[in-house]
Design a protein around this motif. Sequence first.
Motif, PDB file in Angstrom:
ATOM      1  N   GLU A 155       6.750   7.682   1.398  1.00  0.00           N
ATOM      2  CA  GLU A 155       5.396   6.982   1.175  1.00  0.00           C
ATOM      3  C   GLU A 155       5.467   5.731   2.111  1.00  0.00           C
ATOM      4  O   GLU A 155       4.610   5.410   2.790  1.00  0.00           O
ATOM      5  CB  GLU A 155       5.376   6.529  -0.227  1.00  0.00           C
ATOM      6  N   PRO A 156       6.503   4.890   1.977  1.00  0.00           N
ATOM      7  CA  PRO A 156       6.518   3.705   2.885  1.00  0.00           C
ATOM      8  C   PRO A 156       6.724   4.232   4.305  1.00  0.00           C
ATOM      9  O   PRO A 156       5.781   3.366   5.252  1.00  0.00           O
ATOM     10  CB  PRO A 156       8.064   3.278   2.621  1.00  0.00           C
ATOM     11  N   GLU A 191      10.039   8.011  -2.695  1.00  0.00           N
ATOM     12  CA  GLU A 191      10.427   6.490  -2.350  1.00  0.00           C
ATOM     13  C   GLU A 191      10.680   6.180  -0.741  1.00  0.00           C
ATOM     14  O   GLU A 191      10.626   4.981  -0.344  1.00  0.00           O
ATOM     15  CB  GLU A 191      11.749   6.186  -2.869  1.00  0.00           C
ATOM     16  N   ALA A 206      12.262  -0.721   0.964  1.00  0.00           N
ATOM     17  CA  ALA A 206      11.110  -1.610   1.279  1.00  0.00           C
ATOM     18  C   ALA A 206      11.857  -2.778   2.197  1.00  0.00           C
ATOM     19  O   ALA A 206      11.363  -3.078   3.456  1.00  0.00           O
ATOM     20  CB  ALA A 206      10.391  -2.318   0.341  1.00  0.00           C
ATOM     21  N   ASN A 215      13.586   1.407  -9.159  1.00  0.00           N
ATOM     22  CA  ASN A 215      13.016   0.340  -8.459  1.00  0.00           C
ATOM     23  C   ASN A 215      13.943  -0.009  -7.215  1.00  0.00           C
ATOM     24  O   ASN A 215      13.666  -0.720  -6.500  1.00  0.00           O
ATOM     25  CB  ASN A 215      12.834  -0.772  -9.602  1.00  0.00           C
ATOM     26  N   LYS A 257      13.618   1.875  -4.355  1.00  0.00           N
ATOM     27  CA  LYS A 257      12.228   1.183  -3.728  1.00  0.00           C
ATOM     28  C   LYS A 257      12.331  -0.045  -3.048  1.00  0.00           C
ATOM     29  O   LYS A 257      12.053  -0.344  -1.876  1.00  0.00           O
ATOM     30  CB  LYS A 257      11.037   1.144  -4.683  1.00  0.00           C
ATOM     31  N   GLU A 258      12.976  -0.966  -3.514  1.00  0.00           N
ATOM     32  CA  GLU A 258      13.538  -2.137  -3.193  1.00  0.00           C
ATOM     33  C   GLU A 258      14.326  -1.976  -1.872  1.00  0.00           C
ATOM     34  O   GLU A 258      13.870  -2.868  -0.713  1.00  0.00           O
ATOM     35  CB  GLU A 258      13.939  -3.232  -4.294  1.00  0.00           C
ATOM     36  N   ALA A 261       7.424   9.424  -7.739  1.00  0.00           N
ATOM     37  CA  ALA A 261       8.295   9.327  -6.778  1.00  0.00           C
ATOM     38  C   ALA A 261       9.293  10.071  -7.041  1.00  0.00           C
ATOM     39  O   ALA A 261       9.477  10.759  -8.425  1.00  0.00           O
ATOM     40  CB  ALA A 261       8.995   7.825  -7.014  1.00  0.00           C
TER      41      ALA A 261
END
Length: 280
Positions: A128-129, A125, A87, A80, A83-84, A250
């Motif tokens: 995808e974004p 990770e 993002a 996580n 991912k954060e 991921a």
Amino acid sequence: MKILAQPRTAAFFDLDKTVIAKSSTLTFSRSFYQGGLINRRAVLRSAYAQFVYLLGGADHDQTERMREYVSSLCRGWNVNQVKEIVAETLHEVIDPIIYDEAASLIEQHHAEGRDVVIVSTSGAEVVEPIGELLGADRVVATRMVVADGCYTGEVEYYAYGPAKAEAIAELAVSEGYDLARCYAYSDSITDVPMLEAVGHPHVVNPDRAFRKEATAREWPVLTFERPVRLRQRLPTLAMPPRPALAAGAAVAAAACAAGLVWYASRRRSARATAARFTTV
């Protein structure tokens, strides 16, 4: 008279140095450092590795050794958190390095009714974004085993070489794509199996060896050289992006960036050169 529906088609894009001008994972190295995932020395070495990658990339043997090192290095990292970080910094680090030519092709394929699929060796990770930012319909990316919210250090799926072609074939079955009418784009000779899988392969910004291969196969060669922010393009590209649907779970993209610590460590004699590129 009943009209038969035309088979679906897609355009498959490699990511690094095909859609964006740099390595996607290396580009996040400073963000990973600020998030505490890698140290200052790793940032320096990642910057140097980015420079080397831009000059010629990594061959098969280097990529394989780096993958093994990355698998060990990422053990215990929190998924996580990765991912954060991605993002929070996506627009800052990726938006400015998207090739205008690639964005135009993505727009054109969508306008002609084709799905757009990003197929990348980088981690999900990161991929995808970026796929969502570009408006891709699907994403195929490397993934690693996750337990209790952290990476175990084991690779579950490696989206590299023939595995990319296999993923495309599986999508063709599940989505009804007619591969003979599909398109593919890549800068890397390791993606020859992916390009062979479609009826309309295209080579992008090839090195000398890949250009020779493309010439022998009579594949079109494209030159992408204009990175531009999506917001600076035509208004049609400012619409909300299509959802990017991952082809798997991921992967530790942050580990890929830090993994180039290994590559640069083999070039210790070039530390002075590396220091010049700490701001890349």
